[in-house]
Design a protein around this motif. Structure first.
Motif, PDB file in Angstrom:
ATOM      1  N   THR A 135     -91.417  81.843  -9.054  1.00 31.00           N
ATOM      2  CA  THR A 135     -91.331  81.099 -10.306  1.00 31.00           C
ATOM      3  C   THR A 135     -89.962  80.451 -10.465  1.00 31.00           C
ATOM      4  OG1 THR A 135     -92.722  82.817 -11.223  1.00 31.00           O
ATOM      5  CG2 THR A 135     -91.747  81.306 -12.780  1.00 31.00           C
ATOM      6  N   ILE A 136     -89.980  79.206 -10.814  1.00 29.40           N
ATOM      7  CA  ILE A 136     -88.732  78.506 -11.154  1.00 29.40           C
ATOM      8  C   ILE A 136     -88.804  78.182 -12.647  1.00 29.40           C
ATOM      9  CG2 ILE A 136     -87.351  76.418 -10.786  1.00 29.40           C
ATOM     10  CD1 ILE A 136     -88.671  76.264  -7.963  1.00 29.40           C
ATOM     11  N   ILE A 137     -87.771  78.572 -13.383  1.00 34.29           N
ATOM     12  CA  ILE A 137     -87.736  78.267 -14.820  1.00 34.29           C
ATOM     13  C   ILE A 137     -86.590  77.295 -15.068  1.00 34.29           C
ATOM     14  CG2 ILE A 137     -87.447  79.220 -17.135  1.00 34.29           C
ATOM     15  CD1 ILE A 137     -88.365  81.948 -15.931  1.00 34.29           C
ATOM     16  N   ILE A 138     -86.914  76.193 -15.701  1.00 36.32           N
ATOM     17  CA  ILE A 138     -85.872  75.233 -16.070  1.00 36.32           C
ATOM     18  C   ILE A 138     -85.781  75.266 -17.592  1.00 36.32           C
ATOM     19  CG2 ILE A 138     -85.165  72.806 -16.024  1.00 36.32           C
ATOM     20  CD1 ILE A 138     -86.811  72.554 -13.404  1.00 36.32           C
ATOM     21  N   ALA A 139     -84.627  75.623 -18.105  1.00 36.06           N
ATOM     22  CA  ALA A 139     -84.459  75.776 -19.557  1.00 36.06           C
ATOM     23  C   ALA A 139     -83.127  75.182 -19.958  1.00 36.06           C
ATOM     24  CB  ALA A 139     -84.548  77.258 -19.935  1.00 36.06           C
ATOM     25  N   ASP A 140     -83.127  73.861 -20.093  1.00 37.28           N
ATOM     26  CA  ASP A 140     -81.882  73.166 -20.425  1.00 37.28           C
ATOM     27  C   ASP A 140     -81.800  72.791 -21.892  1.00 37.28           C
ATOM     28  OD1 ASP A 140     -81.145  73.391 -17.783  1.00 37.28           O
ATOM     29  OD2 ASP A 140     -81.975  71.448 -17.214  1.00 37.28           O
ATOM     30  N   GLY A 141     -82.630  73.404 -22.720  1.00 40.56           N
ATOM     31  CA  GLY A 141     -82.556  73.146 -24.160  1.00 40.56           C
ATOM     32  C   GLY A 141     -83.257  71.864 -24.555  1.00 40.56           C
ATOM     33  N   GLY A 142     -82.829  71.285 -25.652  1.00 40.37           N
ATOM     34  CA  GLY A 142     -83.469  70.079 -26.161  1.00 40.37           C
ATOM     35  C   GLY A 142     -84.138  70.354 -27.490  1.00 40.37           C
ATOM     36  N   PRO A 143     -84.604  69.308 -28.146  1.00 37.04           N
ATOM     37  CA  PRO A 143     -85.151  69.489 -29.490  1.00 37.04           C
ATOM     38  C   PRO A 143     -86.515  70.179 -29.522  1.00 37.04           C
ATOM     39  CG  PRO A 143     -85.344  67.194 -28.813  1.00 37.04           C
ATOM     40  CD  PRO A 143     -84.590  67.896 -27.733  1.00 37.04           C
ATOM     41  N   ILE A 144     -87.264  70.109 -28.435  1.00 39.29           N
ATOM     42  CA  ILE A 144     -88.649  70.603 -28.473  1.00 39.29           C
ATOM     43  C   ILE A 144     -88.824  71.808 -27.566  1.00 39.29           C
ATOM     44  CG2 ILE A 144     -91.044  69.980 -27.945  1.00 39.29           C
ATOM     45  CD1 ILE A 144     -90.273  67.091 -28.752  1.00 39.29           C
ATOM     46  N   TRP A 145     -89.464  72.840 -28.100  1.00 39.84           N
ATOM     47  CA  TRP A 145     -89.753  74.039 -27.309  1.00 39.84           C
ATOM     48  C   TRP A 145     -91.155  73.910 -26.702  1.00 39.84           C
ATOM     49  CZ3 TRP A 145     -87.393  79.332 -28.543  1.00 39.84           C
ATOM     50  CH2 TRP A 145     -86.124  79.200 -29.141  1.00 39.84           C
ATOM     51  N   LYS A 159    -112.286  79.824   5.514  1.00 37.39           N
ATOM     52  CA  LYS A 159    -111.635  81.023   4.968  1.00 37.39           C
ATOM     53  C   LYS A 159    -110.180  80.695   4.630  1.00 37.39           C
ATOM     54  CE  LYS A 159    -114.734  84.164   7.310  1.00 37.39           C
ATOM     55  NZ  LYS A 159    -115.530  83.045   7.910  1.00 37.39           N
ATOM     56  N   VAL A 160    -109.915  80.631   3.336  1.00 43.19           N
ATOM     57  CA  VAL A 160    -108.611  80.151   2.874  1.00 43.19           C
ATOM     58  C   VAL A 160    -107.725  81.320   2.510  1.00 43.19           C
ATOM     59  CG1 VAL A 160    -107.409  78.784   1.121  1.00 43.19           C
ATOM     60  CG2 VAL A 160    -109.664  78.051   1.964  1.00 43.19           C
ATOM     61  N   LYS A 161    -106.552  81.355   3.099  1.00 47.24           N
ATOM     62  CA  LYS A 161    -105.521  82.315   2.692  1.00 47.24           C
ATOM     63  C   LYS A 161    -104.434  81.520   1.975  1.00 47.24           C
ATOM     64  CE  LYS A 161    -103.312  86.102   2.309  1.00 47.24           C
ATOM     65  NZ  LYS A 161    -103.893  87.117   1.410  1.00 47.24           N
ATOM     66  N   VAL A 162    -104.204  81.863   0.695  1.00 48.50           N
ATOM     67  CA  VAL A 162    -103.101  81.231  -0.033  1.00 48.50           C
ATOM     68  C   VAL A 162    -101.899  82.140   0.155  1.00 48.50           C
ATOM     69  CG1 VAL A 162    -102.284  80.313  -2.226  1.00 48.50           C
ATOM     70  CG2 VAL A 162    -104.739  80.260  -1.693  1.00 48.50           C
ATOM     71  N   HIS A 163    -100.923  81.676   0.908  1.00 50.05           N
ATOM     72  CA  HIS A 163     -99.777  82.530   1.231  1.00 50.05           C
ATOM     73  C   HIS A 163     -98.776  82.577   0.097  1.00 50.05           C
ATOM     74  CE1 HIS A 163    -101.095  82.812   5.389  1.00 50.05           C
ATOM     75  NE2 HIS A 163    -101.349  81.526   5.329  1.00 50.05           N
ATOM     76  N   ARG A 164     -98.561  81.435  -0.516  1.00 52.16           N
ATOM     77  CA  ARG A 164     -97.397  81.322  -1.380  1.00 52.16           C
ATOM     78  C   ARG A 164     -97.609  80.165  -2.340  1.00 52.16           C
ATOM     79  NH1 ARG A 164     -92.186  78.505   1.085  1.00 52.16           N
ATOM     80  NH2 ARG A 164     -90.688  78.974  -0.548  1.00 52.16           N
ATOM     81  N   ILE A 165     -97.264  80.396  -3.602  1.00 56.34           N
ATOM     82  CA  ILE A 165     -97.236  79.271  -4.542  1.00 56.34           C
ATOM     83  C   ILE A 165     -95.873  79.277  -5.220  1.00 56.34           C
ATOM     84  CG2 ILE A 165     -98.242  78.190  -6.589  1.00 56.34           C
ATOM     85  CD1 ILE A 165    -100.892  79.353  -5.918  1.00 56.34           C
ATOM     86  N   VAL A 166     -95.201  78.167  -5.139  1.00 54.30           N
ATOM     87  CA  VAL A 166     -93.959  77.989  -5.900  1.00 54.30           C
ATOM     88  C   VAL A 166     -94.344  77.245  -7.172  1.00 54.30           C
ATOM     89  CG1 VAL A 166     -91.693  76.917  -5.952  1.00 54.30           C
ATOM     90  CG2 VAL A 166     -92.550  77.906  -3.818  1.00 54.30           C
ATOM     91  N   ALA A 167     -93.979  77.811  -8.320  1.00 60.09           N
ATOM     92  CA  ALA A 167     -94.389  77.220  -9.594  1.00 60.09           C
ATOM     93  C   ALA A 167     -93.165  77.009 -10.465  1.00 60.09           C
ATOM     94  CB  ALA A 167     -95.370  78.154 -10.299  1.00 60.09           C
ATOM     95  N   ALA A 168     -92.991  75.786 -10.926  1.00 62.81           N
ATOM     96  CA  ALA A 168     -91.860  75.484 -11.809  1.00 62.81           C
ATOM     97  C   ALA A 168     -92.375  75.191 -13.213  1.00 62.81           C
ATOM     98  CB  ALA A 168     -91.078  74.290 -11.279  1.00 62.81           C
ATOM     99  N   THR A 169     -91.675  75.728 -14.190  1.00 61.94           N
ATOM    100  CA  THR A 169     -92.021  75.493 -15.590  1.00 61.94           C
ATOM    101  C   THR A 169     -90.746  75.119 -16.333  1.00 61.94           C
ATOM    102  OG1 THR A 169     -93.687  77.235 -15.399  1.00 61.94           O
ATOM    103  CG2 THR A 169     -93.150  76.506 -17.623  1.00 61.94           C
ATOM    104  N   ASP A 170     -90.813  74.014 -17.073  1.00 53.91           N
ATOM    105  CA  ASP A 170     -89.679  73.604 -17.906  1.00 53.91           C
ATOM    106  C   ASP A 170     -90.131  73.615 -19.366  1.00 53.91           C
ATOM    107  OD1 ASP A 170     -87.726  72.356 -19.359  1.00 53.91           O
ATOM    108  OD2 ASP A 170     -87.709  70.502 -18.182  1.00 53.91           O
ATOM    109  N   PRO A 171     -89.893  74.757 -20.055  1.00 56.82           N
ATOM    110  CA  PRO A 171     -90.267  74.827 -21.468  1.00 56.82           C
ATOM    111  C   PRO A 171     -89.107  74.470 -22.400  1.00 56.82           C
ATOM    112  CG  PRO A 171     -89.785  77.033 -20.635  1.00 56.82           C
ATOM    113  CD  PRO A 171     -89.417  76.061 -19.542  1.00 56.82           C
ATOM    114  N   GLY A 172     -87.969  74.096 -21.829  1.00 52.59           N
ATOM    115  CA  GLY A 172     -86.799  73.802 -22.663  1.00 52.59           C
ATOM    116  C   GLY A 172     -85.994  75.054 -22.951  1.00 52.59           C
ATOM    117  N   TYR A 173     -86.687  76.090 -23.439  1.00 49.79           N
ATOM    118  CA  TYR A 173     -86.032  77.360 -23.746  1.00 49.79           C
ATOM    119  C   TYR A 173     -86.825  78.490 -23.106  1.00 49.79           C
ATOM    120  CZ  TYR A 173     -83.544  74.600 -27.206  1.00 49.79           C
ATOM    121  OH  TYR A 173     -82.770  73.651 -27.804  1.00 49.79           O
ATOM    122  N   ALA A 174     -86.123  79.463 -22.575  1.00 51.12           N
ATOM    123  CA  ALA A 174     -86.788  80.618 -21.970  1.00 51.12           C
ATOM    124  C   ALA A 174     -86.334  81.866 -22.724  1.00 51.12           C
ATOM    125  CB  ALA A 174     -86.427  80.715 -20.491  1.00 51.12           C
TER     126      ALA A 174
END
Lengths: 134, 723
Positions: free
Chosen positions: B673-683, B604-619
């Motif tokens: 949720t962690i969002i990393i959006a430091d720019g760059g040429p590609i979205w 019996k699995v209880k998922v307590h917490r998920i930390v998720a990071a996404t780096d799309p360049g732009y948010a």
């Protein structure tokens, strides 16, 4: 199937024509306080999905079924019991789920097969509460 | 007219359907919206009351793309965000105007990342024209005027006007050829968690979905297609149901389906249930889950396979190894099962054919309409309706549009709404491809990974859906290698010296489709669980082991480090709680997840917490990204634990939600949720990438909790429950 469910299925069949199920499902008298909890709990009875009732503190009450206000004046304990156990005995076209029937159901997920929605004692608690809504 | 939910859609469909071309003898031809308001550019209509209507070709299905795209336009337009609304142009109008709105396709997490530039230009050009119109009126240089919140100010004199007041004059100006877009540092609306444009209509019930559309005089159709894929309709006995109440007609649809058309949908559905139908099920009726699995197993050891990614010498690398690790993984067929089943409404006459449809791709719907109606494009159009879920089912696949037109053609002049039952929807999906993988990794005496072979065996989506791409690639399906590819938007996230990733294509008769995240779902499970297996065989920390194999991959490393730090990797977890990690690159975004779970009674699995990071360049809208990521985990974890489609006698077994359940709200973990959006040429994209890392992070945590390695999805088949 547990013996008592089978027994009550037979019992309900015999009682069906009479619009009432006068005998309690258990030997322990229903607890109206526990019954109210079951009625209001959206994860247990979920009665307010379809019914409304004299519960001003409850949001988003249902509008598909008759109000539970005054149900204790309109119906006897036995009539309420039958309607919870299997409302289709009273009205074959009802959309109310049978809370104590386990056969002839459609699309029951494997985890829920062979189990009634509420236990016999829970139904007695709900009956004990609903008769107080005069 | 009393405005209610039903007739709202009729009028709004008419509005979005018609963009009248008005001719002005004193200026250029002004394009007008149905209410007479002038269009400044194709993207921007401004009403006299300053209300801004932004037109978008992409479809809204809950993911928030319309709000994000409108933010991009509004940023450059410098309009008052509180006055923004949106509407859809029709594919027919777009075609007449040389596809001015670009691609209608809404899938592959492309909504923002492939249209941000031209929609911003549409907004910027409109602003230049509005300013010029005000400057002309004041007889001042446009360069002396500034804009903010839909107000134009002439700085030297302090005079002010609004967009609504100069819109008529602006619409007559020639749009500028080159417009400079703002530097991201100047953004005021982009990057802000503004509220969605569609929430109010959803909450108050004004939003109409395809399946509650009602047109005057409309009839309703229910349909049954041969339950065995590839089977045919042999015969049906219409006489047995034609006398039933409300039934208007029983019609064959294509060569494999039959529909009942009636006054109400329930009449059509119940009559169809009683209709005697003979099918020619064909040879596919012999196919079973076992026969499909046997084919896939054979592929795991086959000598021929398409290469997706390789470097070094895999044979030499594995030969050097002092320790070899081998494991086989499995990922099943999955139906999209959107809450709103497939539907489309069509009206056909020999002079005109129209379709109203919730679609991820208005132009694909239009193409299906044209093919089924046989009419030329100028006699047809599609009116898009917001979707009750898409997830890839409603883009490339327009079978319901084809069927609706085929039915409407047999009842000329009458609008007919075709609505599939849930059972039809479950049995006639375009399923997530079934896939196995055998992974072999070699470790040297110091625990370094010196070789890795990933053999995929299973179904190709593109071979069935885009065969020309597979042909160009000499039989290879490049999409199979999402997250494992040698380069591009799905590039592999590790630097392994001797590497071979190849695919033994084993296609089945079950039609495959693009299921949210597509092939990253299984590839992340295969790769990221196996990385844990390798780390454990090497006796190393799973995070450290990954880091050692991520040379020259700073953005992959960035998201991995971010989730590891936030979850507290390396520090003690709460009593009874265990952690797992995963990372991947998908749809040009870099994603990682860290999960915390506990396990009771071994299953019996209880998922307590998920930390998720996404780096799309732009948010563009960080609040929307958070919702997308959390929402994707509902789908990702439901698939991991409890969903699977299987085949018996050539047909799908699971026909409703009782056998294809979804997770309940109480089972949902907390998502950070962690969002990393430091720019760059590609979205990068948002809709799909992050879904894939949840499952392997949870599976890796399960091993830490129990010492038992899970390799087959869904976990219910091993008696494991999500609680």
């Amino acid at each position: 199937m547990k013996w008592w469910i089978a027994a009550f299925s037979a019992f309900v069949s015999s009682a069906a024509a009479s619009d009432t199920l006068p005998s309690p499902l258990t030997g322990v008298a229903g607890d109206p306080v526990a019954g109210k909890k079951i009625v209001l709990d959206r994860h247990v009875g979920l009665c307010l999905l379809c019914h409304s009732g004299p519960f001003p503190e409850e949001q988003f009450q249902g509008e598909l079924a008759p109000s539970l206000a005054g149900v204790g004046s309109r119906l006897s304990a036995g009539q309420i019991r039958l309607r919870i156990v299997d409302a289709s005995r009273v009205n074959p076209k009802t959309i109310m789920p049978p809370y104590f029937r386990t056969h002839a159901l459609q699309r029951v997920a494997p985890a829920y097969r062979g189990k009634p929605v509420l236990s016999a004692q829970q139904i007695e608690d709900v009956v004990a509460f609903l008769v107080t809504l005069k | 007219m009393k405005m209610n939910r039903r007739n709202f859609i009729v009028t709004s469909a008419a509005v979005t359907g018609g963009l009248a071309l008005g001719f002005d003898p004193f200026g250029k031809q002004v394009v007008r919206a149905q209410d007479g308001s002038p269009e400044i550019t194709a993207w921007v209509v401004i009403q006299p009351n300053d209300r801004v209507v932004i037109r978008m070709a992409r479809s809204e299905m809950g993911q928030g793309t319309i709000t994000g795209l409108a933010q991009l336009v509004a940023e450059e337009l410098e309009c008052d965000w509180n006055k923004v609304t949106y509407e859809y142009p029709t594919p027919g109008t777009s075609l007449k105007r040389k596809r001015v709105w670009g691609d209608f396709s809404t899938g592959g997490s492309r909504g923002i990342r492939t249209s941000h530039e031209y929609v911003r230009q549409g907004g910027a050009a409109a602003r230049v024209m509005l300013v010029q119109a005000a400057a002309n009126q004041w007889k001042v240089p446009a360069s002396e005027c500034v804009t903010s919140n839909s107000v134009i100010t002439h700085k030297p004199s302090g005079r002010k006007t609004t967009y609504g007041k100069v819109a008529e004059a602006a619409a007559k100006l020639e749009p500028p050829k080159d417009v400079k877009l703002k530097d991201p540092k100047e953004w005021k609306v982009i990057g802000k968690p503004v509220k969605r444009l569609d929430t109010v209509d959803k909450v108050n019930g004004k939003q109409v979905y395809g399946f509650d559309l009602k047109l005057p005089g409309m009839l309703n159709a229910a349909i049954k297609d041969c339950p065995v894929f590839g089977g045919k309709l042999k015969s049906f006995d219409a006489g047995r149901v034609s006398g039933l109440k409300g039934v208007k007609k029983v019609v064959p649809v294509g060569d494999s389906a039959v529909a009942v058309v009636a006054e109400t949908w329930w009449q059509a559905k119940t009559a169809l249930d009683q209709l005697p139908i003979q099918w020619d099920e064909g040879p596919n009726a012999k196919v079973s889950q076992e026969s499909i699995l046997a084919t896939l197993k054979e592929g795991l050891g086959a000598s021929q396979a398409f290469v997706g990614n390789q470097n070094g010498d895999i044979k030499a690398g594995l030969a050097k190894a002092t320790k070899t690790v081998e494991a086989t993984y499995f990922y099943p067929f999955l139906n999209h099962a959107p809450m709103e089943p497939m539907n489309a409404t069509a009206r056909y006459t020999p002079e005109r054919c129209e379709v109203w449809v919730p679609t991820q791709d208005g132009e694909a719907s239009f193409a299906a309409l044209l093919a089924a109606s046989g009419l030329p494009a100028d006699k047809c159009d599609v009116y898009k309706i917001n979707l009750g879920g898409g997830f890839g089912r409603r883009g490339a696949f327009q079978d319901y549009v084809t069927q609706a037109v085929q039915i409407a053609k047999q009842m000329p002049g009458v609008p007919v709404k075709l609505l599939w039952t849930r059972e039809e929807d479950m049995l006639h999906g375009h399923y997530h491809p079934i896939m196995m993988a055998k992974l072999t990794g070699g470790l040297d005496a110091s625990g370094n990974l010196v070789g890795l072979h990933v053999r995929l065996s299973g179904q190709s989506i593109l071979a069935a859906v885009r065969p020309h791409i597979v042909e160009q690639q000499k039989g290879r399906d490049p999409l199979t290698f999402q997250g494992l590819a040698d380069t591009g938007e799905h590039a592999f996230g590790y630097s392994i010296p001797n590497l071979l990733i190849d695919h033994a294509m084993r296609n089945t008769h079950v039609p495959p489709g693009f299921w949210r995240g597509v092939n990253i779902n299984q590839n992340a499970v295969f790769m990221e669980c196996f990385m844990d297996e390798l780390a454990q065989a090497a006796g190393q920390d799973e995070l450290e082991f990954r880091r050692k194999n991520m040379q020259g991959l700073p953005r992959n490393l960035g998201v991995l480090n971010a989730v590891a730090q936030r979850i507290g990797w390396g520090k003690p977890a709460p009593q009874g709680v265990y952690r797992g990690l995963a990372q991947m690159k998908a749809f040009n975004s870099f994603v990682a997840a860290a999960a915390e779970i506990s396990v009771r009674d071994g299953n019996k699995v209880k998922v307590h917490r998920i930390v998720a990071a996404t780096d799309p360049g732009y948010a563009v809208n960080p609040a929307q990204i958070e919702r997308q990521v959390s929402g994707s985990f509902v789908y990702g974890l439901s698939a991991l634990f409890m969903q699977e489609n299987t085949v018996k006698d050539g047909r799908i077994v699971e026909d409703n939600f009782h056998t294809f359940p979804s997770m309940r709200i109480g089972q949902m973990p907390k998502v950070e949720t962690i969002i990393i959006a430091d720019g760059g040429p590609i979205w990068g994209g948002i809709g799909e990438p992050t879904i894939c890392v949840a499952a392997p992070a949870v599976m890796n945590a399960f091993f830490k909790a129990t010492g038992k390695r899970l390799r087959d999805v869904p976990l219910k088949n091993q008696g494991i429950e999500l609680v």
